[in-house]
Design an enzyme around this catalytic site. Structure first.
Site, short mmCIF file in Angstrom:
data_model
loop_
_atom_site.label_atom_id
_atom_site.label_comp_id
_atom_site.label_asym_id
_atom_site.label_seq_id
_atom_site.Cartn_x
_atom_site.Cartn_y
_atom_site.Cartn_z
N ASP A 55 83.33 44.11 -10.65
CA ASP A 55 82.46 44.57 -9.56
C ASP A 55 81.18 43.73 -9.58
O ASP A 55 80.60 43.50 -10.65
CB ASP A 55 82.13 46.05 -9.79
CG ASP A 55 81.24 46.59 -8.67
OD1 ASP A 55 81.79 46.86 -7.60
OD2 ASP A 55 80.03 46.71 -8.90
N GLU A 183 72.21 23.45 7.43
CA GLU A 183 73.30 23.98 8.25
C GLU A 183 72.80 24.27 9.66
O GLU A 183 73.50 24.04 10.65
CB GLU A 183 73.87 25.27 7.62
CG GLU A 183 75.13 25.80 8.32
CD GLU A 183 74.87 26.78 9.46
OE1 GLU A 183 75.84 27.17 10.14
OE2 GLU A 183 73.70 27.15 9.69
N GLU A 184 71.57 24.76 9.73
CA GLU A 184 71.03 25.16 11.03
C GLU A 184 70.76 23.98 11.95
O GLU A 184 70.54 24.16 13.15
CB GLU A 184 69.74 25.99 10.84
CG GLU A 184 69.94 27.29 10.05
CD GLU A 184 70.73 28.36 10.80
OE1 GLU A 184 71.25 28.08 11.90
OE2 GLU A 184 70.83 29.49 10.26
N ASP A 212 78.62 33.05 5.41
CA ASP A 212 77.44 32.85 6.25
C ASP A 212 77.24 34.15 7.02
O ASP A 212 78.08 34.52 7.84
CB ASP A 212 77.69 31.66 7.20
CG ASP A 212 76.46 31.29 8.02
OD1 ASP A 212 75.42 31.97 7.89
OD2 ASP A 212 76.55 30.30 8.80
N HIS A 299 68.25 34.69 13.78
CA HIS A 299 67.38 33.53 14.05
C HIS A 299 65.97 33.92 14.47
O HIS A 299 65.31 33.17 15.18
CB HIS A 299 68.01 32.59 15.09
CG HIS A 299 69.12 31.76 14.50
ND1 HIS A 299 69.82 30.81 15.20
CD2 HIS A 299 69.66 31.77 13.25
CE1 HIS A 299 70.74 30.26 14.42
NE2 HIS A 299 70.67 30.83 13.23
N ASP A 314 77.48 44.51 -0.16
CA ASP A 314 78.18 44.89 -1.39
C ASP A 314 79.67 44.60 -1.27
O ASP A 314 80.29 43.99 -2.15
CB ASP A 314 77.93 46.39 -1.64
CG ASP A 314 78.46 46.83 -3.00
OD1 ASP A 314 78.66 45.98 -3.88
OD2 ASP A 314 78.66 48.06 -3.17
N ASP A 318 81.90 41.80 -3.40
CA ASP A 318 83.08 42.17 -4.20
C ASP A 318 84.35 41.48 -3.68
O ASP A 318 85.21 41.08 -4.46
CB ASP A 318 83.28 43.70 -4.18
CG ASP A 318 82.19 44.42 -4.97
OD1 ASP A 318 81.52 43.77 -5.80
OD2 ASP A 318 82.00 45.63 -4.75
N1 DTR Z 1 76.43 29.40 12.05
C1 DTR Z 1 75.70 30.58 11.81
C2 DTR Z 1 76.01 31.82 12.60
C3 DTR Z 1 77.41 31.98 13.06
C4 DTR Z 1 77.80 32.12 14.33
N2 DTR Z 1 79.14 32.27 14.41
C5 DTR Z 1 79.65 32.23 13.18
C6 DTR Z 1 80.96 32.31 12.72
C7 DTR Z 1 81.19 32.21 11.38
C8 DTR Z 1 80.15 32.01 10.49
C9 DTR Z 1 78.83 31.91 10.93
C10 DTR Z 1 78.58 32.01 12.29
C11 DTR Z 1 74.24 30.30 11.70
O1 DTR Z 1 73.90 29.90 10.63
O2 DTR Z 1 73.44 30.48 12.63
ZN ZN Z 2 71.74 30.50 11.62
ZN ZN Z 3 74.09 30.91 9.04
#
Ligand code: DTR
Ligand code: ZN
Ligand code: ZN
Ligand code: CA
Length: 449
Positions: A55, A183-184, A212, A299, A314, A318
């Site tokens: 867990d 990533e953004e 994410d 955002h 949680d 897991d």
């Molecule tokens: N890319 C993400 C948010 C996001 C939107 N659709 C999905 C599908 C699967 C994972 C993440 C996402 C962000 O960081 O804004």
């Molecule tokens: Zn994002």
């Molecule tokens: Zn994201």
């Protein structure tokens, strides 16, 4: 077949060895040889074994979120690419992993004129030819602290990695964890990682799991449906707690798993929803508020530690641990054999002939001790040149011709270091008779992994 036959509470090498023995014994006792039908190829049936996950303490996951929130607060309210809050986030995660015995690597790249960082953490051990990777982006948007997006995934992956260390897990696969930058800005960090990975290293990654947005305040339970085997391991966990899931559809390829999927690596992951609205049907399944976004603070500046559903986070923590323990400690059934018993004539002093065996359902590369059993009936074995051809066409010489090798038949088992070859695909035995008069045929041949 789909569930492990036995589960053990603790990871230790003796338990793993005992399980391997059990599986081998089952193989010996249970299954008729695949050669029963001449010309057919196929594996002897056996289920993969794996260990049960611990867990993951949600309190620990939330403590990481509190740290990320403090970092944002102390650095202008965000943890965005190119800002001081991002590097401080990297330093926090790296210090925890270093203290837990991981081998960490900071990978730098440049995007929009600023330095970005990926953090990669390897857990020592496991098969270097079968790498299970798990990742989350650690950057926020500049509008806010990014606690659900994606402190949540980052913290869940971090705490799961720390649980691997606490268990001193000895996985069959090599485990690698990653926290991505930028990533953004368009999955910049994960693309950079994948693009800079040599093709041979790429081929070793058997799967990539992505988290994410793992704790949306009005959560949905979405499982990436890109790869059936990886999807199943998450769905099985959710089925076990009686929580329905849906396939992830809010923008396929909108997170770092896309960088891996684009180069053919199997991907999976979990998601609790972003800006899209929860429907009434989804509220019936999961509770929450219909007509409202899964994450109303997506955002924005209110994506703080208050913007987390603890239950969702949680569960996803897991579920992730379950996936890593299941996939990371499963052993391909030991000694599994594939055979082709169809006769193939070998023309006298003529062209090479081949006989094929198609292997599927395995993961990663072939072993360093691939056994090639050959049964060729011939009246002068010295005439024969024999090669094993890997799925990509690479030839491994098993036997040369010889003017002085006057015995009949080639009935032998050769051991080939095939660890540079993917296991799945069509393998061929190539046989050529290079001297006149004596003749023969391939009676059968067999690959044992
Ligand atoms: N890319 C993400 C948010 C996001 C939107 N659709 C999905 C599908 C699967 C994972 C993440 C996402 C962000 O960081 O804004
Ligand atoms: Zn994002
Ligand atoms: Zn994201
Ligand atoms: Ca001959």
């Amino acid at each position: 077949m789909t569930h492990p036959r036995s589960r053990l509470p603790r990871a230790n090498s003796r338990a793993v060895a005992a399980m391997a023995l059990t599986a081998a014994a089952a193989l010996l006792a249970g299954t008729p040889a695949a050669s029963a039908t001449p010309g057919r190829t196929g594996p002897a049936a056996a289920g993969a074994e794996s260990l049960a996950a611990p867990d993951i303490p949600i309190g620990n996951v939330k403590a990481h979120l509190a740290q990320l929130q403090s970092i944002a607060t102390a650095n202008g309210g965000n943890r965005a690419h190119g800002r001081t809050g991002y590097k401080a986030s990297i330093d926090y995660v790296k210090a925890r992993l270093d203290a837990a015995g991981f081998t960490t690597t900071l990978q730098q790249f440049t995007s929009s004129g600023s330095t970005g960082y990926n953090l990669v953490a390897d857990w020592p051990g496991g098969d270097p030819n079968q790498v299970l990777m798990t990742g989350a982006h650690l950057d926020s948007v500049s509008a806010g602290p990014g606690i659900n997006d994606n402190g949540s995934g980052s913290a869940a992956v971090l705490e799961t990695a720390l649980a691997v260390s606490r268990a001193q897990l000895q996985p069959t696969k090599h485990l690698r964890f990653a926290w991505w930058g930028a990533e953004e800005l368009g999955m910049v960090g994960s693309k950079y990682y994948v693009n800079n990975l040599p093709a041979t290293d790429r081929a070793k990654i058997t799967g990539y799991l992505n988290l994410d947005m793992a704790g949306s305040p009005n959560p949905g339970y979405f499982v990436y449906d890109d790869d059936p085997a990886l999807e199943k391991v998450f769905k099985d966990w959710y089925a076990g707690i009686g929580v329905p899931t849906e396939p992830e559809t809010e923008g396929d390829g909108r997170s770092d798993h896309a960088s891996f999927k684009n180069v053919g690596i199997p991907v999976g992951g979990l998601f609790t929803g972003a800006g899209r609205t929860k429907t009434a049907a989804q509220v019936t399944k999961w509770g929450g508020t219909s007509g409202q976004a899964f994450d109303r603070c997506y955002h924005s500046s209110c994506d703080t530690t208050a913007n987390i559903d603890d239950t969702a986070l949680d569960r996803n923590s897991d579920a992730l641990a379950h996936a890593i323990w299941t996939l990371g400690t499963e052993s391909s059934p030991p000694g599994e054999s594939y055979e082709n018993t169809a006769d193939v004539a070998v023309p006298d002093n003529g062209a090479a002939v081949t006989s094929s065996i198609t292997v599927s359902g395995r993961t990663g590369n072939a072993p360093a001790t691939l056994k090639v059993g050959v049964d060729i009936k011939h009246t002068w074995r010295g005439d024969l040149v024999i090669d094993l051809l890997a799925p990509d066409g690479t030839a491994y010489r098993l036997k040369n011709s010889s003017g002085s090798d006057s015995a009949d038949d080639v009935i032998a088992t050769y051991t080939v270091d095939a660890s540079g070859e993917t296991a799945n695909g069509t393998w061929r035995l190539r046989v050529q008779d290079v001297a006149a008069q004596d003749t023969g045929f391939i009676d059968s041949w067999k690959l044992t992994f």
